[in-house]
Scaffold this active site. Structure first.
Site, PDB file in Angstrom:
ATOM      1  N   ARG A 106      41.911  27.441 -67.881  1.00 17.82           N
ATOM      2  CA  ARG A 106      41.395  26.648 -69.001  1.00 17.82           C
ATOM      3  C   ARG A 106      41.396  27.591 -70.196  1.00 17.82           C
ATOM      4  NH1 ARG A 106      36.499  22.405 -69.377  1.00 17.82           N
ATOM      5  NH2 ARG A 106      38.187  21.189 -68.472  1.00 17.82           N
ATOM      6  N   HIS A 133      45.428  18.029 -71.455  1.00 18.05           N
ATOM      7  CA  HIS A 133      44.497  18.030 -70.319  1.00 18.05           C
ATOM      8  C   HIS A 133      45.098  17.152 -69.212  1.00 18.05           C
ATOM      9  CE1 HIS A 133      40.989  18.694 -68.091  1.00 18.05           C
ATOM     10  NE2 HIS A 133      40.092  18.024 -68.787  1.00 18.05           N
ATOM     11  N   GLN A 144      43.074  15.752 -66.071  1.00 19.19           N
ATOM     12  CA  GLN A 144      42.139  14.666 -66.382  1.00 19.19           C
ATOM     13  C   GLN A 144      42.865  13.332 -66.483  1.00 19.19           C
ATOM     14  OE1 GLN A 144      38.558  14.808 -66.961  1.00 19.19           O
ATOM     15  NE2 GLN A 144      38.904  12.621 -66.661  1.00 19.19           N
ATOM     16  N   ASP A 161      36.722  10.003 -76.263  1.00 17.78           N
ATOM     17  CA  ASP A 161      36.367  11.399 -75.973  1.00 17.78           C
ATOM     18  C   ASP A 161      35.533  11.891 -77.160  1.00 17.78           C
ATOM     19  OD1 ASP A 161      36.309  13.978 -74.925  1.00 17.78           O
ATOM     20  OD2 ASP A 161      38.370  14.468 -75.457  1.00 17.78           O
ATOM     21  N   CYS A 214      36.273  11.099 -70.298  1.00 17.37           N
ATOM     22  CA  CYS A 214      36.470  12.261 -69.411  1.00 17.37           C
ATOM     23  C   CYS A 214      35.180  13.023 -69.170  1.00 17.37           C
ATOM     24  CB  CYS A 214      37.549  13.166 -69.983  1.00 17.37           C
ATOM     25  SG  CYS A 214      37.133  13.887 -71.584  1.00 17.37           S
ATOM     26  N   ARG A 230      38.565  13.282 -60.205  1.00 18.61           N
ATOM     27  CA  ARG A 230      39.059  14.640 -60.493  1.00 18.61           C
ATOM     28  C   ARG A 230      39.214  15.411 -59.189  1.00 18.61           C
ATOM     29  NH1 ARG A 230      38.510  17.125 -65.424  1.00 18.61           N
ATOM     30  NH2 ARG A 230      39.865  18.651 -64.431  1.00 18.61           N
TER      31      ARG A 230
HETATM   32  N1  NVA Z   1      38.650  17.038 -75.747  1.00 18.79           N
HETATM   33  C1  NVA Z   1      37.602  17.680 -74.986  1.00 18.79           C
HETATM   34  C2  NVA Z   1      37.766  17.413 -73.525  1.00 18.79           C
HETATM   35  C3  NVA Z   1      36.701  18.011 -72.654  1.00 18.79           C
HETATM   36  C4  NVA Z   1      36.934  17.771 -71.200  1.00 18.79           C
HETATM   37  C5  NVA Z   1      37.607  19.169 -75.270  1.00 18.79           C
HETATM   38  O1  NVA Z   1      38.697  19.752 -75.340  1.00 18.79           O
HETATM   39  O2  NVA Z   1      36.547  19.751 -75.431  1.00 18.79           O
HETATM   40  N1   CP Z   2      36.421  16.340 -68.143  1.00 23.24           N
HETATM   41  C1   CP Z   2      36.363  17.678 -67.973  1.00 23.24           C
HETATM   42  O1   CP Z   2      37.382  18.389 -67.963  1.00 23.24           O
HETATM   43  O2   CP Z   2      35.120  18.153 -67.760  1.00 23.24           O
HETATM   44  P1   CP Z   2      34.677  19.679 -67.766  1.00 23.24           P
HETATM   45  O3   CP Z   2      34.859  20.201 -69.162  1.00 23.24           O
HETATM   46  O4   CP Z   2      33.240  19.644 -67.325  1.00 23.24           O
HETATM   47  O5   CP Z   2      35.550  20.437 -66.798  1.00 23.24           O
END
Ligand code: NVA
Ligand code: CP
Length: 330
Positions: free
Chosen positions: A101, A128, A131, A219, A259, A287
């Site tokens: 990540r 992502h 997801q 989101d 998500c 997930r």
């Molecule tokens: N768009 C959000 C998704 C989190 C799972 C982010 O990148 O923070």
């Molecule tokens: N939706 C998602 O990726 O959640 P987290 O940021 O908790 O991993």
């Protein structure tokens, strides 16, 4: 050693994606009892926070007979400037797969370039994909199929929106995104998807995107790394909250997806998130199932071919089951 990475939805063909869903559905139905990760270890690098991604990969690896290592940037030498390409070669000699990540997508790509083991994108600023596979699995679970369905994306043209666009390039559903000016998704991704025949439309008005949609999806307005812009974004996204009035424009059996984590009262009203059309908890659970399918295939040599063109046995889950308390996983 040959291996494949999962950095983008486009890394899988349409038939392979379909097979991944079938495998994940078998896993969810507890009809998959193999331990393809026995003796194997997944390294999980986190430059950003996570609940669902971390837990689903860690529990998933354990369930498949393997082990997962949580490597926060704060605690590993990456945080002190060790180059990604060095870490890639070290981890390749000690583990069997790497999930990352990251902020910059280029870092995930560099990791994949230098690693000799599969690299999985657990979210970058660009996309992502894990997801979106879970989201599509949820659509199959509750609507039977995503083929021919209309999916609405309301809000920021962010990493999630990008992976939805890539999914629309591979799979047969219609995607309508409503985003404010200057917060649209990458136009190159939209143009590429359209050139490949994807049904992707960008509009400004959330009501236009929601009209007749089978899935309403949103989101947060400020993603991880954009916290400084939160106040400005709250102004810009005024009118983009998914509330009951917006849900009323969708198809009567439409489902709501997010998500998570969600900001109640910003991008989604509490009444929608907790309401009868919300499927966010099943989405989060999915997930785990899709992550296991991805790891089984990429790290555990599980072939996808047997799952291609398999007859779908499960019927769409009844509406009531979305509200049912989950049973214990095992
Ligand atoms: N768009 C959000 C998704 C989190 C799972 C982010 O990148 O923070
Ligand atoms: N939706 C998602 O990726 O959640 P987290 O940021 O908790 O991993």
């Amino acid at each position: 050693m040959t291996h494949r990475d999962f950095l983008s939805i486009l890394d899988f063909s349409s038939a392979e994606l379909e097979a991944l869903f079938v495998l994940a559905e078998r896993i969810r139905a507890k009809r998959y009892t193999k331990k393809p990760l026995a003796g194997k270890v997944l390294a999980m690098i986190f430059q950003k926070s996570s609940t669902r991604t971390r837990v689903s990969f860690e529990v998933g690896a354990y369930d498949l007979g393997g082990h997962a290592l949580f490597l926060s940037q704060r605690d590993i030498q990456l945080g002190r400037g060790e180059p990604i390409k060095d870490m890639a070669r070290v981890l390749s000699r000690m583990t069997d797969g790497i999930m990352i990540r990251a902020y910059e997508h280029a870092h995930a790509e560099e990791l994949a370039e230098y690693a000799d083991v599969p690299v999985i994108n657990g979210l970058t600023d660009l996309s992502h994909p894990c997801q979106i596979l879970a989201d599509l699995l949820t659509v199959r679970q509750f609507l039977g199929t995503f083929e021919g369905k209309r999916i609405a994306w309301i809000g920021d043209g962010n990493n999630m929106a990008h992976s939805w666009i890539e999914a629309a390039q591979r799979l047969k559903f219609s995607l309508r995104l409503a985003c404010p000016e200057k917060f649209e998704p990458d136009p190159v991704l939209i143009a590429t998807a359209r050139a490949e025949g994807a049904d992707v439309t960008l509009v400004r008005d959330p009501r236009e995107a929601a009209e007749g949609a089978h899935v309403i999806n949103t989101d947060v307005w400020a993603s991880m790394g954009q916290e400084d812009e939160t106040n400005e974004r709250i102004q810009v996204f005024n009118g983009y909250m998914v509330d009951d009035a917006l849900m009323a424009r969708a198809a009567s059996d439409a489902i709501f997806l997010h998500c998570l984590p969600a900001h109640r009262g910003e991008e989604v009203a509490e009444s929608v998130l907790e309401g009868p059309q919300s499927r966010v908890w099943a989405e989060a659970e999915n997930r785990l199932h899709i992550q296991k399918a991805i790891m089984a295939v990429l790290m555990g040599n599980e072939p996808l071919k047997p799952y291609m063109h398999a007859k779908k046995r499960a019927r769409p889950a009844a509406r009531a089951s979305a509200r049912k308390k989950p049973t214990r996983r095992r």
